[in-house]
Each structure stands twice: as C-alpha cells, then as structure tokens.
Design a protein around this motif. Structure first.
Motif, short mmCIF file in Angstrom:
data_model
loop_
_atom_site.label_atom_id
_atom_site.label_comp_id
_atom_site.label_asym_id
_atom_site.label_seq_id
_atom_site.Cartn_x
_atom_site.Cartn_y
_atom_site.Cartn_z
N PHE A 134 61.03 48.75 49.28
CA PHE A 134 60.08 49.42 48.40
C PHE A 134 60.05 50.90 48.69
N THR A 135 59.95 51.68 47.64
CA THR A 135 59.94 53.13 47.78
C THR A 135 58.53 53.69 47.95
N SER A 136 57.52 52.89 47.61
CA SER A 136 56.14 53.37 47.71
C SER A 136 55.19 52.18 47.73
N PHE A 137 53.94 52.46 48.06
CA PHE A 137 52.91 51.42 48.01
C PHE A 137 52.79 50.87 46.59
N ASP A 138 52.80 51.76 45.59
CA ASP A 138 52.68 51.31 44.19
C ASP A 138 53.81 50.36 43.82
N HIS A 139 55.01 50.68 44.23
CA HIS A 139 56.17 49.82 43.94
C HIS A 139 56.00 48.46 44.60
N ALA A 140 55.57 48.45 45.85
CA ALA A 140 55.34 47.18 46.55
C ALA A 140 54.23 46.39 45.89
N GLU A 191 53.17 46.46 42.76
CA GLU A 191 53.65 45.91 41.49
C GLU A 191 54.47 44.65 41.71
N ASN A 192 55.35 44.69 42.69
CA ASN A 192 56.20 43.53 42.98
C ASN A 192 55.39 42.35 43.50
N VAL A 193 54.41 42.60 44.34
CA VAL A 193 53.55 41.52 44.84
C VAL A 193 52.80 40.87 43.68
N LEU A 194 52.20 41.67 42.81
CA LEU A 194 51.46 41.10 41.68
C LEU A 194 52.38 40.32 40.75
N LYS A 195 53.57 40.84 40.51
CA LYS A 195 54.53 40.14 39.66
C LYS A 195 54.91 38.79 40.26
N MET A 196 55.19 38.77 41.56
CA MET A 196 55.59 37.54 42.23
C MET A 196 54.44 36.52 42.23
N VAL A 197 53.25 36.95 42.61
CA VAL A 197 52.12 36.03 42.69
C VAL A 197 51.72 35.53 41.29
N SER A 198 51.78 36.39 40.29
CA SER A 198 51.42 35.96 38.93
C SER A 198 52.38 34.91 38.40
N GLY A 199 53.62 34.90 38.91
CA GLY A 199 54.58 33.86 38.53
C GLY A 199 54.31 32.53 39.21
N LEU A 200 53.57 32.56 40.31
CA LEU A 200 53.27 31.34 41.06
C LEU A 200 51.93 30.73 40.69
N MET A 201 51.02 31.54 40.19
CA MET A 201 49.66 31.08 39.90
C MET A 201 49.34 31.25 38.43
N GLU A 202 48.71 30.27 37.87
CA GLU A 202 48.29 30.35 36.47
C GLU A 202 46.87 30.91 36.39
N VAL A 203 46.74 32.17 36.70
CA VAL A 203 45.45 32.86 36.61
C VAL A 203 45.60 34.00 35.63
N ASN A 204 44.49 34.45 35.08
CA ASN A 204 44.53 35.58 34.17
C ASN A 204 44.64 36.90 34.91
N THR A 205 43.86 37.06 35.98
CA THR A 205 43.74 38.37 36.60
C THR A 205 43.98 38.32 38.10
N LEU A 206 44.79 39.25 38.57
CA LEU A 206 45.02 39.48 39.99
C LEU A 206 44.89 40.98 40.22
N PHE A 207 44.46 41.37 41.41
CA PHE A 207 44.42 42.80 41.69
C PHE A 207 44.56 43.06 43.18
#
Length: 64
Positions: free
Chosen positions: A6-12, A14-30
C-alpha cells in the motif's frame, strides 16, 4: 515480501473495506479515527444506501 503493498493509509483503507464488503452482506462499513474525544470517519463503504460518509465527525460521547 507481503502479498499486499500500500502506498498510503487511504489506499490500505480502501482495500480493507473492499475485501471485507465482499465477505459480509452488510450495507455499511467504515474505518474511523477515535481519540476518546472525537470520532472521524476516514473511509466508508455503503452498498445500497448511504448511511455514513467519509469526513463525518462527532464527539466521542455522542458516537455509538
């Protein structure tokens, strides 16, 4: 070398939220910063409807 680079905290974040949203059927993560006085939403994912957006801030005692 780790499989993730990862090049920055923001990049990391974004990737964490993308990965977790693919594993969980929830509307909102932050991902939030919390210093026990204030809470700031740094990154958010909203699937079907916007519940919370990045940049939202509130006092710690008002968060839940």
């Amino acid at each position: 070398m780790t499989p993730y680079s990862f090049t920055s905290f923001d990049h990391a974040a974004e990737n964490v939220l993308k990965m977790v949203s693919g594993l969980m059927e929830v509307n909102t993560l932050f991902i939030a910063k919390n210093d026990k006085q204030d809470v700031e939403i740094v990154k958010s994912f909203n699937r079907d409807r916007v519940i919370i957006e990045a940049g939202f801030e509130t006092e710690y005692e008002e968060s839940y």
